[in-house]
Enzyme design. Structure first.
Site, PDB file in Angstrom:
ATOM      1  N   ASP A 180       0.668  -1.242  -0.034  1.00 58.30           N
ATOM      2  CA  ASP A 180       0.102  -0.039  -0.005  1.00 58.30           C
ATOM      3  C   ASP A 180       0.681   1.180   0.131  1.00 58.30           C
ATOM      4  O   ASP A 180       1.884   1.222   0.574  1.00 58.30           O
ATOM      5  CB  ASP A 180      -1.026  -0.226   1.334  1.00 58.30           C
ATOM      6  CG  ASP A 180      -2.216   0.910   1.160  1.00 58.30           C
ATOM      7  OD1 ASP A 180      -2.157   1.353   0.318  1.00 58.30           O
ATOM      8  OD2 ASP A 180      -2.960   0.739   2.273  1.00 58.30           O
ATOM      9  N   GLU A 187       0.670  -0.030  -4.838  1.00 61.08           N
ATOM     10  CA  GLU A 187      -0.464   0.837  -4.714  1.00 61.08           C
ATOM     11  C   GLU A 187      -0.020   2.149  -4.809  1.00 61.08           C
ATOM     12  O   GLU A 187       0.498   2.712  -3.773  1.00 61.08           O
ATOM     13  CB  GLU A 187      -1.529   0.558  -3.735  1.00 61.08           C
ATOM     14  CG  GLU A 187      -2.677   1.612  -3.871  1.00 61.08           C
ATOM     15  CD  GLU A 187      -3.964   1.259  -2.727  1.00 61.08           C
ATOM     16  OE1 GLU A 187      -3.605   0.301  -1.876  1.00 61.08           O
ATOM     17  OE2 GLU A 187      -4.698   1.790  -2.715  1.00 61.08           O
ATOM     18  N   HIS A 212       5.328   6.481  -1.568  1.00 60.67           N
ATOM     19  CA  HIS A 212       5.677   7.510  -0.512  1.00 60.67           C
ATOM     20  C   HIS A 212       6.937   6.906   0.174  1.00 60.67           C
ATOM     21  O   HIS A 212       7.303   7.226   1.000  1.00 60.67           O
ATOM     22  CB  HIS A 212       4.456   7.503   0.583  1.00 60.67           C
ATOM     23  CG  HIS A 212       3.318   8.212   0.101  1.00 60.67           C
ATOM     24  ND1 HIS A 212       3.350   9.498  -0.578  1.00 60.67           N
ATOM     25  CD2 HIS A 212       2.096   7.724  -0.205  1.00 60.67           C
ATOM     26  CE1 HIS A 212       2.354   9.869  -0.977  1.00 60.67           C
ATOM     27  NE2 HIS A 212       1.436   8.761  -0.803  1.00 60.67           N
TER      28      HIS A 212
END
Length: 315
Positions: A10, A44, A14
C-alpha cells in the site's frame, strides 16, 4: 498486505525507491524458499496517467501496480461518456511500461475500491437518468472490461451483491453480514430490493451470476489472460462502440470483445484478422461467419457486450 500467493504494498510511492529495489527481490526469494515460486507482488501508487505510473514502476522495480489510469479510463467511458479515443490511447501507451505489454497484461485492473469509492455508487451520482435495468447493465459492462480487455481483474467485495456506498473509505466498507449502520442500510443497491440490513451472500444475485459467468470464460481461455491486445474500434463521440481483440500466440485464435457504451442498440462491421472467418459465441450472440475478409458484423444491445472466438483451425 499478505495473501496465500501474493503481496500488495500500500502507498508504495511514498517510500524511497531504493528500499523497494532491495525489498522486492528479497520477499520473492523468501516466498520461493517457502514453495511459492510465482509470488505475485504489486504496488499501490496513485498515478492517473500511464507515463507517471510507468516511471514509478521502473524506478522502484515493481513488476506490477494497481492500474489507476485504467480505472479512470473506464469510469470516463461509462460514467461521463468520454470519447472512445481516450481509452484507445491509454491502451496504446501500454508499450511504455517497464516490460511493455508484458507488464500491462498482469496489472491489477479495477473500477472501484475502498479508497476511490464503489463504481456503482459513482454510477448513481453521475447517471441518475438510468433505469434500474440500465444500472445493472452498466455495472456488468464495467466489469466485463476488467475480464476481457487486459490485466488481472480485481473485484471489490460486495460489488457482486450490488453494493453502492456513499463515497470512499468508511463509506465504501459495508458489512456483508446484517449491518446495524444507518448510512449503509439506506443505500439503494443495484439489481436487488435487498439492503445491507440483511445478510448479503446471495449466489443468485444477477451481478454475482454475471461475474461468475465471466470468470469461468476468462479461466477457460488463456488468451484472455495472456494474449496480445489490439484495439479494433473506437469512436470519437461518447457512448459508442468499443472493440478489442486478444490474440492467442500459440493457435492464432482471435477473441473479439465488443462493448456498446450507449443506450441504443448498435450495429457495425468491425475489423478483424483476415484469417478469422468462422466465429463461435462465448457471451452474447455473435455472427457465425465474417461478412468479408477482415470484417465481421456485430449487433450489440444497449450497455451490453459480445465476446466471440474465431478458431484458426475452423477457418
Amino acid at each position: 498486505e499478505f495473501g496465500v500467493d501474493g503481496f500488495r504494498i500500500d502507498t508504495a510511492k511514498h517510500v524511497n525507491p531504493g528500499f523497494w529495489r532491495a525489498f522486492l527481490p528479497a520477499i520473492k526469494e523468501h516466498a520461493a524458499a517457502q514453495g511459492i515460486p510465482n509470488f505475485y507482488v504489486f504496488g499501490e501508487a496513485v498515478y492517473w496517467d500511464v507515463a507517471s505510473l510507468a516511471a514509478f514502476m521502473k524506478e522502484a522495480e515493481f513488476e506490477a501496480s494497481l492500474d489507476f489510469p485504467m480505472m479512470q479510463g473506464l469510469r470516463d467511458q461509462l460514467l461521463v461518456n468520454a470519447s472512445g479515443y481516450a481509452l484507445a490511447s491509454m491502451l496504446a501507451a501500454d508499450k511504455i511500461y517497464p516490460a511493455g505489454e508484458a507488464t500491462a497484461i498482469i496489472q491489477p485492473v479495477f473500477v472501484g475500491n475502498h479508497d476511490m469509492g464503489r463504481y456503482a455508487g459513482e454510477l448513481l451520482k453521475k447517471r441518475p437518468d438510468l433505469t434500474d435495468q440500465q444500472r445493472f447493465m452498466n455495472v456488468r459492462l464495467a466489469h466485463a472490461f476488467l475480464y476481457f480487455s487486459r490485466g488481472a481483474p480485481v473485484i471489490y467485495y460486495g460489488d457482486e451483491q450490488g453494493f453502492t456506498g456513499d463515497g470512499g473509505d468508511q463509506d465504501a466498507r459495508e458489512d456483508m453480514f446484517e449491518s446495524q449502520v444507518a448510512i449503509y442500510n439506506d443505500n439503494d443497491l443495484i439489481a436487488t430490493d435487498a439492503t445491507t440490513a440483511r445478510s448479503n451472500f446471495d449466489p443468485k444475485h444477477p451481478l454475482y451470476r454475471a461475474f461468475a459467468d465471466m470468470s469461468a470464460v476468462y479461466k477457460s481461455h488463456p488468451a484472455l489472460r495472456r494474449g496480445a491486445l489490439i484495439v479494433r474500434h473506437a469512436e470519437k463521440d461518447g457512448g459508442g462502440l468499443f472493440a478489442i481483440s486478444r490474440m492467442d500466440a500459440r493457435t492464432g485464435d482471435e477473441y473479439l470483445f465488443v462493448a456498446n457504451l450507449g443506450l441504443e442498440t448498435r450495429t457495425a462491421h468491425i475489423e478483424v484478422d483476415p484469417r478469422s472467418s468462422r466465429w463461435t459465441s462465448l457471451i452474447g450472440r455473435c455472427e457465425r461467419k465474417s461478412a468479408a475478409h477482415g470484417s465481421v458484423r456485430v449487433e450489440v444491445g444497449p450497455q451490453d457486450f459480445l465476446l466471440c472466438r474465431a478458431a484458426r483451425s475452423a477457418g
